[in-house]
Design a protein around this motif. Structure first.
Motif, short mmCIF file in Angstrom:
data_model
loop_
_atom_site.label_atom_id
_atom_site.label_comp_id
_atom_site.label_asym_id
_atom_site.label_seq_id
_atom_site.Cartn_x
_atom_site.Cartn_y
_atom_site.Cartn_z
N VAL A 196 -10.80 -15.85 -6.49
CA VAL A 196 -10.07 -15.51 -5.37
C VAL A 196 -8.60 -15.03 -5.61
O VAL A 196 -8.07 -14.84 -6.54
CB VAL A 196 -9.42 -17.17 -4.66
CG1 VAL A 196 -8.83 -16.97 -3.65
CG2 VAL A 196 -10.74 -18.04 -4.66
N VAL A 197 -8.49 -13.85 -4.81
CA VAL A 197 -7.43 -12.87 -4.85
C VAL A 197 -6.38 -13.36 -3.65
O VAL A 197 -7.01 -13.11 -2.64
CB VAL A 197 -7.72 -11.38 -4.80
CG1 VAL A 197 -6.24 -10.48 -4.87
CG2 VAL A 197 -8.63 -11.25 -6.08
N ALA A 198 -5.45 -13.57 -3.84
CA ALA A 198 -4.22 -13.81 -2.83
C ALA A 198 -3.28 -12.99 -2.73
O ALA A 198 -2.75 -12.73 -3.53
CB ALA A 198 -3.92 -15.41 -2.88
N TYR A 199 -2.97 -12.58 -1.31
CA TYR A 199 -1.93 -11.65 -1.08
C TYR A 199 -1.01 -12.25 0.08
O TYR A 199 -1.06 -12.26 1.33
CB TYR A 199 -2.59 -10.40 -0.39
CG TYR A 199 -1.69 -9.18 -0.27
CD1 TYR A 199 -0.37 -9.35 -0.76
CD2 TYR A 199 -2.02 -8.21 0.55
CE1 TYR A 199 0.56 -8.24 -0.53
CE2 TYR A 199 -1.26 -7.13 0.73
CZ TYR A 199 0.02 -7.21 0.42
OH TYR A 199 0.92 -5.88 0.63
N PRO A 200 -0.12 -13.04 -0.26
CA PRO A 200 0.76 -14.01 0.59
C PRO A 200 1.64 -12.82 1.55
O PRO A 200 1.93 -11.86 0.76
CB PRO A 200 1.61 -14.74 -0.04
CG PRO A 200 0.74 -15.06 -1.64
CD PRO A 200 0.10 -13.64 -1.68
N ASP A 201 2.00 -13.20 2.87
CA ASP A 201 2.84 -12.24 3.42
C ASP A 201 4.43 -12.53 3.10
O ASP A 201 4.72 -13.73 3.34
CB ASP A 201 2.75 -12.73 4.72
CG ASP A 201 3.39 -11.86 5.69
OD1 ASP A 201 4.12 -10.93 5.43
OD2 ASP A 201 3.14 -11.88 7.23
N PRO A 202 4.90 -11.84 2.58
CA PRO A 202 6.31 -11.83 2.11
C PRO A 202 7.30 -11.96 3.31
O PRO A 202 8.63 -12.74 3.10
CB PRO A 202 6.58 -10.55 1.33
CG PRO A 202 5.48 -9.61 1.74
CD PRO A 202 4.30 -10.43 2.20
N THR A 203 6.96 -11.33 4.40
CA THR A 203 7.98 -11.43 5.41
C THR A 203 7.84 -13.01 6.38
O THR A 203 8.78 -13.26 7.02
CB THR A 203 7.40 -10.43 6.49
OG1 THR A 203 6.28 -10.74 7.34
CG2 THR A 203 7.27 -9.00 6.02
N LEU A 212 -5.46 -3.38 12.21
CA LEU A 212 -6.11 -4.68 12.94
C LEU A 212 -6.85 -5.26 11.65
O LEU A 212 -7.17 -4.59 10.55
CB LEU A 212 -6.93 -4.50 14.19
CG LEU A 212 -6.27 -3.99 15.42
CD1 LEU A 212 -7.20 -4.12 16.56
CD2 LEU A 212 -4.95 -4.54 15.54
N PRO A 213 -6.96 -6.80 11.65
CA PRO A 213 -7.37 -7.57 10.55
C PRO A 213 -8.73 -6.92 10.03
O PRO A 213 -9.80 -6.75 10.73
CB PRO A 213 -7.53 -8.89 10.91
CG PRO A 213 -6.51 -8.86 12.36
CD PRO A 213 -6.68 -7.61 12.65
N LEU A 214 -8.98 -6.84 8.59
CA LEU A 214 -10.03 -6.68 7.84
C LEU A 214 -11.04 -7.65 7.92
O LEU A 214 -12.27 -7.26 7.28
CB LEU A 214 -9.74 -6.09 6.50
CG LEU A 214 -9.18 -4.79 6.20
CD1 LEU A 214 -8.60 -4.46 5.10
CD2 LEU A 214 -10.09 -3.66 6.86
N PRO A 236 -0.57 -3.88 6.11
CA PRO A 236 -0.64 -4.98 5.73
C PRO A 236 -0.71 -6.27 7.15
O PRO A 236 -1.48 -6.86 7.48
CB PRO A 236 0.29 -5.29 4.74
CG PRO A 236 0.56 -3.99 4.33
CD PRO A 236 0.41 -3.15 5.02
N ARG A 237 0.29 -5.99 7.89
CA ARG A 237 0.42 -6.80 8.92
C ARG A 237 0.77 -5.91 10.25
O ARG A 237 1.55 -4.99 10.13
CB ARG A 237 1.36 -7.78 8.72
CG ARG A 237 1.57 -8.77 10.22
CD ARG A 237 2.70 -9.67 10.07
NE ARG A 237 2.59 -11.01 9.27
CZ ARG A 237 1.65 -11.83 9.77
NH1 ARG A 237 1.38 -12.02 11.27
NH2 ARG A 237 1.70 -13.26 9.19
#
Length: 519
Positions: A110-117, A215-217, A240-241
């Motif tokens: 699993v690769v996670a990319y949390p939203d820092p904002t 828009l979301p992948l 990213p967002r």
């Protein structure tokens, strides 16, 4: 026996060829990162080495949990070299929903990319527990993070697996039966669909295509834009967002030639471009954008693409996106048009026999872009793939000129802001509330979102319940876009033969605006 060339072609072969043919072309732009196809290929080989070292092999799954990133595509290509699959998860879903998907998927990595904002400093413990056997990598810049591990790895020199019919991408679709299913798409299906997508959207008009992935992948539409651009050796700019200001800024600064925008954000981006005093001379503006907001008429160059002029279609994620295009049947009777060269389409009855022209029946499809069914759903796959044709669960009609009309889903579906919402999923959530005795969900027309969700709730005798409580219950358990925007309370629900009478429910509570053209 005559010797002949190898005719197999997988996504990693396409990536490898772009590294040879267009080595210095920018492949990726994301935030402060920018690299060419030669670098993109090296990263894929390094990533394949990392995945192999963590036990990823044929049939295994790799999950992406987080925002838009070029890493989704490079993970797919690297996993494909090993015969494995990538699944980009819907980060808008609740912990409950994501927990189910992770447990169902059983990923090896699993690769996670949390939203820092958003203050996301890590991964919810329940999600870690749902995939506790997996190796987790975080895109966070740490010494143990995704980038550090990748850049430290040697390129994988093991010959890639070459099975174009092998699944390489999984996308979980809206929940027909109350729980989502992971639709598997193959190398050959993605390549074939990507070629047609590029032609229909005018991605290549003699110049270098630059696609903005805003828009979301986890949706097939944006993903296909990235894939089409890869097939053409173009540049993909990842946001990213999504935000109107972010989209407008990148359209201008990166001189993007195309993007996939939908719903209210079309007008919001036009406003942001105008407010910034920008111009978009390289952008090919679809007619639908101008119809949604006339300001687009002066913001770019009118797109000559077939999709711009004739945007109707029929498709679904299980079939690698679009199957039939209005642009292939301009002036025809059927609004959904005719199939791409890669698909065969029939309209059948309950016995899987073709129905006469003009009669509604289920749309069934086979061909290169038909997917590999659902992950971990053997019984469902056997039913949906009977006779060698994928049974879409959607109703259509073959018109007298042979073109296709889309009538609507066999199971009632709400379409809100391009998101598919199945009433049964929202109803399942609401029935968990101890004060709700019965419930039915319908779609009502919405001037902004096409449709919005309305819940008709029968409270348990003696219990009191407010609209806010009903909405809050859903917001905590399912994705926010699925929650009811309207709640009404009733003594009972209309029924026919023991089941909720959906037509009468629509009549009583102003339902309508469902996808399709009607039977």
């Amino acid at each position: 026996m005559t010797t002949r060339p190898d005719t197999t072609l997988c996504l990693h072969d396409v990536q490898e060829e772009q590294a040879r043919s267009s080595p210095a072309v920018w492949a990726v732009v994301e935030d402060d990162l920018r690299f060419d196809y030669r670098t993109a290929q090296r990263r894929v080989l390094q990533l394949a080495s990392v995945l192999r070292s963590r036990g990823v092999g044929p049939g295994d799954r790799v999950a992406w949990l987080g925002l838009n990133s070029f890493r989704v595509v490079e993970l797919m290509i690297a996993a494909g070299r090993l015969g494995a699959m990538i699944c980009p998860l819907n980060w808008r879903q609740t912990v409950d929903e994501l927990e189910f998907v992770l447990a169902d998927l059983a990923p090896t990595v699993v690769v996670a990319y949390p939203d820092p904002t958003q203050g996301d400093e890590g991964v919810h413990p329940r999600l870690r527990a749902a995939a506790e056997e997996a190796t987790w990598y975080i895109v966070d810049g740490s010494a143990e993070g995704y980038e550090s591990v990748l850049t430290a790895a040697d390129p994988d020199v093991t010959p890639a697996r070459s099975d174009p019919t092998a699944p390489v991408l999984i996308m979980y679709t809206a929940a027909h039966e109350g729980r989502p299913n992971g639709a598997m798409m193959t190398h050959q299906g993605l390549i074939a669909a990507g070629v047609v997508h590029a032609v229909m959207h005018g991605a290549f008009d003699g110049g270098q295509p630059v696609f903005l992935a805003a828009l979301p992948l986890y949706h097939i539409a944006t993903f296909m834009g990235c894939l089409s651009t890869l097939l053409l050796g173009g540049t993909v700019v990842y946001l990213p967002r999504a935000s109107p200001e972010g989209i407008s800024g990148l359209l201008a600064s990166e001189r993007c030639t195309w993007a996939y925008l939908t719903g209210p954000i079309i007008g919001q981006v036009a406003e942001a471009v105008e407010a910034a005093g920008s111009s978009l001379p390289d952008f090919r503006t679809p007619e639908a954008y101008v119809s949604a907001d006339p300001r687009w008429a002066s913001l770019g160059t009118p797109s000559p693409a077939p999709w711009s002029r004739y945007p109707g279609a029929f498709g679904q994620t299980e079939l690698t996106g679009i199957v039939t295009y209005t642009a292939l049947a301009v002036g025809a009777e059927g609004a959904a048009g005719r199939p791409s060269p890669w698909c065969l389409v029939r309209v059948v009855d309950g016995e899987d026999e073709d129905v006469p022209q003009g009669e509604p029946g289920e749309i069934v499809v086979r061909g290169l872009t038909a997917g590999a069914g659902y992950w971990n759903r053997d019984e469902v796959n056997a039913q949906r793939s009977r006779g060698g044709w994928w049974h879409t669960g959607d109703l259509g009609r073959r018109e007298s000129d042979g073109s296709l009309s889309f009538v609507g889903p066999k199971t009632r579906m709400v379409k809100s802001g391009k998101e598919n919402i199945y009433p049964v999923e929202v109803e399942r959530c609401l029935r968990e509330h101890p004060a709700i005795a019965d419930v039915a969900v319908l779609g009502v027309p919405d001037p902004v979102w096409e449709q919005s969700v309305k819940a008709v709730v029968v409270p348990v005798a003696g219990e009191t319940l407010t609209e806010d409580e009903v909405v809050a219950h859903c917001r905590e358990r399912i994705a926010s876009y699925k929650k009811p925007r309207h709640v009404v309370f009733a003594a009972d629900l209309p029924r026919k033969a023991g089941r909720v009478d959906r037509d009468e429910l629509d009549r009583l509570y102003d339902g309508g605006g469902y996808p399709g053209v009607g039977a």
